[in-house]
Design an enzyme around this catalytic site. Sequence first.
Site, mmCIF file in Angstrom:
data_model
loop_
_atom_site.group_PDB
_atom_site.id
_atom_site.type_symbol
_atom_site.label_atom_id
_atom_site.label_comp_id
_atom_site.label_asym_id
_atom_site.label_seq_id
_atom_site.Cartn_x
_atom_site.Cartn_y
_atom_site.Cartn_z
ATOM 1 N N ASN A 1 -18.129 27.282 -22.389
ATOM 2 C CA ASN A 1 -18.791 26.152 -21.722
ATOM 3 C C ASN A 1 -18.555 26.163 -20.206
ATOM 4 O O ASN A 1 -17.439 26.409 -19.760
ATOM 5 C CB ASN A 1 -18.259 24.827 -22.284
ATOM 6 C CG ASN A 1 -18.544 24.692 -23.769
ATOM 7 O OD1 ASN A 1 -19.569 25.182 -24.260
ATOM 8 N ND2 ASN A 1 -17.637 24.071 -24.488
ATOM 9 N N GLU B 1 -20.091 21.474 -14.711
ATOM 10 C CA GLU B 1 -20.374 20.183 -15.357
ATOM 11 C C GLU B 1 -19.524 19.082 -14.732
ATOM 12 O O GLU B 1 -19.998 17.978 -14.449
ATOM 13 C CB GLU B 1 -20.071 20.243 -16.852
ATOM 14 C CG GLU B 1 -21.063 21.061 -17.644
ATOM 15 C CD GLU B 1 -20.618 21.198 -19.095
ATOM 16 O OE1 GLU B 1 -20.895 20.291 -19.888
ATOM 17 O OE2 GLU B 1 -19.967 22.214 -19.438
ATOM 18 N N LYS C 1 -8.315 2.832 1.627
ATOM 19 C CA LYS C 1 -7.641 4.125 1.493
ATOM 20 C C LYS C 1 -7.927 4.872 0.206
ATOM 21 O O LYS C 1 -8.249 6.065 0.226
ATOM 22 C CB LYS C 1 -6.144 3.946 1.669
ATOM 23 C CG LYS C 1 -5.875 3.472 3.068
ATOM 24 C CD LYS C 1 -4.445 3.291 3.392
ATOM 25 C CE LYS C 1 -4.385 2.530 4.693
ATOM 26 N NZ LYS C 1 -5.064 1.206 4.645
ATOM 27 N N ASN D 1 -2.167 -3.124 12.885
ATOM 28 C CA ASN D 1 -3.630 -3.064 12.798
ATOM 29 C C ASN D 1 -4.212 -1.880 13.567
ATOM 30 O O ASN D 1 -5.058 -1.147 13.056
ATOM 31 C CB ASN D 1 -4.242 -4.373 13.300
ATOM 32 C CG ASN D 1 -3.789 -5.563 12.467
ATOM 33 O OD1 ASN D 1 -3.164 -5.377 11.426
ATOM 34 N ND2 ASN D 1 -4.089 -6.762 12.919
ATOM 35 N N LYS E 1 -18.217 29.537 -28.470
ATOM 36 C CA LYS E 1 -18.642 28.824 -27.253
ATOM 37 C C LYS E 1 -17.905 29.215 -25.985
ATOM 38 O O LYS E 1 -16.709 29.466 -25.989
ATOM 39 C CB LYS E 1 -18.440 27.317 -27.462
ATOM 40 C CG LYS E 1 -19.338 26.736 -28.518
ATOM 41 C CD LYS E 1 -20.638 26.288 -27.975
ATOM 42 C CE LYS E 1 -20.434 24.963 -27.297
ATOM 43 N NZ LYS E 1 -21.689 24.312 -27.006
ATOM 44 N N THR F 1 -41.377 25.247 -10.203
ATOM 45 C CA THR F 1 -41.693 23.882 -9.772
ATOM 46 C C THR F 1 -41.915 23.132 -11.080
ATOM 47 O O THR F 1 -42.409 23.716 -12.057
ATOM 48 C CB THR F 1 -42.963 23.798 -8.903
ATOM 49 O OG1 THR F 1 -44.059 24.326 -9.657
ATOM 50 C CG2 THR F 1 -42.831 24.584 -7.609
ATOM 51 N N HIS F 2 -41.485 21.886 -11.138
ATOM 52 C CA HIS F 2 -41.547 21.084 -12.382
ATOM 53 C C HIS F 2 -40.757 21.767 -13.511
ATOM 54 O O HIS F 2 -41.053 21.554 -14.684
ATOM 55 C CB HIS F 2 -42.986 20.835 -12.844
ATOM 56 C CG HIS F 2 -43.909 20.412 -11.744
ATOM 57 N ND1 HIS F 2 -44.120 19.098 -11.403
ATOM 58 C CD2 HIS F 2 -44.649 21.150 -10.861
ATOM 59 C CE1 HIS F 2 -44.970 19.027 -10.381
ATOM 60 N NE2 HIS F 2 -45.284 20.270 -10.020
ATOM 61 N N SER G 1 -14.517 25.935 -27.088
ATOM 62 C CA SER G 1 -14.558 24.733 -27.909
ATOM 63 C C SER G 1 -13.442 24.838 -28.938
ATOM 64 O O SER G 1 -13.122 25.921 -29.406
ATOM 65 C CB SER G 1 -15.919 24.651 -28.601
ATOM 66 O OG SER G 1 -15.818 23.900 -29.794
ATOM 67 N N SER H 1 0.835 -1.214 0.000
ATOM 68 C CA SER H 1 0.000 0.000 0.000
ATOM 69 C C SER H 1 0.868 1.261 0.000
ATOM 70 O O SER H 1 0.348 2.375 -0.067
ATOM 71 C CB SER H 1 -0.919 0.009 1.220
ATOM 72 O OG SER H 1 -0.187 -0.211 2.406
HETATM 73 N N1 ARG Z 1 -1.118 -1.518 5.151
HETATM 74 C C1 ARG Z 1 -2.021 -2.128 6.066
HETATM 75 C C2 ARG Z 1 -3.403 -1.482 5.919
HETATM 76 O O1 ARG Z 1 -3.499 -0.482 5.354
HETATM 77 C C3 ARG Z 1 -1.547 -1.955 7.454
HETATM 78 C C4 ARG Z 1 -2.001 -3.014 8.396
HETATM 79 C C5 ARG Z 1 -1.412 -4.324 7.999
HETATM 80 N N2 ARG Z 1 -1.604 -5.329 8.974
HETATM 81 C C6 ARG Z 1 -1.331 -6.608 8.744
HETATM 82 N N3 ARG Z 1 -1.507 -7.413 9.689
HETATM 83 N N4 ARG Z 1 -0.934 -7.012 7.588
HETATM 84 O O2 ARG Z 1 -4.400 -1.972 6.369
#
Ligand code: ARG
Length: 468
Positions: free
Chosen positions: A296, A301, A336, A121, A294, A166-167, A288, A34
């Site tokens: 825009n 949007e 994430k 964790n 134009k 309205t509408h 454009s 990650s």
């Molecule tokens: N990169 C992990 C996450 O975002 C961190 C926790 C990882 N824990 C593990 N026991 N592998 O959740």
Amino acid sequence: MSNNTENQFDNKNKAWSARFSEPMSELVKRYTASVFFEQRLAPFDIEGSLAHAEMLSNVGVISEEDFINIQKGLNQILEEIREGKFTWSLDLEDVHLNIEKRLVDLIGDAGKRLHTGRSRNDQVATDIRLWLRCEIDTDIDLLKNLRIVLAQLAIKYHDIVMPGFTHLQVAQPVSFGHHMLAYAEMFGRDLERLRDCRKRANILPLGAAALAGTSYPLDREKVAEILNFDSITTNSLDSVSDRDFAIEFCSVASIAMMHISRLSEELVLWMSQQFSFIKLPDRFCTGSSIMPQKKNPDVPELARGKTGRVYGDLMSMLVLMKSQPLAYNKDNQEDKEALFDAADTLRDTLTIFIEMISGLEVNALNMSNAAKKGFSTATDLADYLVKKGLPFRDAHEVVAKAVKECEAQSKDLSDLSLEEFKKMNTMIDSDIYDFLTLEGSVNSRKTIGGTSFENVLAQANAILSGER
Ligand code: ARG
């Protein structure tokens, strides 16, 4: 500094590799890592580690000397990251292990003691909460500013009358300021929702360790105090697996984007040649490549379009969590990108809208012409007759006939002569013209929440003074 650091992270370069007998392929490393999408967590990871180390030293689990070294090392790492000098490694999987490895390189054994009584964790759960709290505070300020800009616009244009719909059919005339303040109400509710979401995000999970708590005598309250959390979590299993706070944020972001999207839809319509109600500053529009005439409304949007992706982020988070058994599962790492995307989209959109809305200009003449074209004061004529004693149903019929007559002659109600009115109903006198003007109609709606100029000014001033 100890020399005994080599084997902890090398071999197959993993903090946990000692029990493994074969290396990971590059693809699996990339698949499971990650580190390349979560680097924004790094300063929060360091903040959390500093608090954890301080507490460990306070309760005597590590020495004060170790704490001082950890502090120095982590501050240097923070500096390296800020200056872009930190080398992130895929082999080290995530932000937590990258930082820890560098710390061990810098200060040796003391660095290895930092992770006592902690797991990635509860560490990652803490990091996300710290980061999100900061993000929420920024969004709270942005929403406040957006409301201020809307209130200022409402004051500037409180006496500009447009058709209320309205509408999407012309209904009754309203102040343009009133229309703007309707959005200030919506963003006010978003603000409340964000504040509420912050309460549940601002609780410390650290101390839950991997899932069951820890046998070290950790002072969790102390860590919460250092990190400015309101309280600590009370079930370790829930602490490492809960992502409700992130889902709540995505849900608040989705609702706020839904409001932005409704406003965008109106801006796009109002900028069209058919409406020609407003102008947006050139810097929020594009031309454009083929049609030179134009201009825009790209920003509204895109905001309308990006609303969809924030809803997608919310769905991703909900689906991510729905089948997970307790406690932590690696699935959680997938929280994430969705959360970051929702936060980035909301923050950028609000920032841009504050500037764009403050530069909005109205075409007052087109607005009032459109209100007249749609017989928007027809209800006022009916109310006039009712106040003179005619039952509402009969008044409704008189007005319907008057509108039909006007349509046939391509006239507005206020263009009919007194003689023509008298033919429709003898109760009508020359004071009728006071009620048929757009201003007369708007200003007769003085009940709280109504569109009268006076109400609009009062409501806008209440927002500007922070009362609402
Ligand atoms: N990169 C992990 C996450 O975002 C961190 C926790 C990882 N824990 C593990 N026991 N592998 O959740």
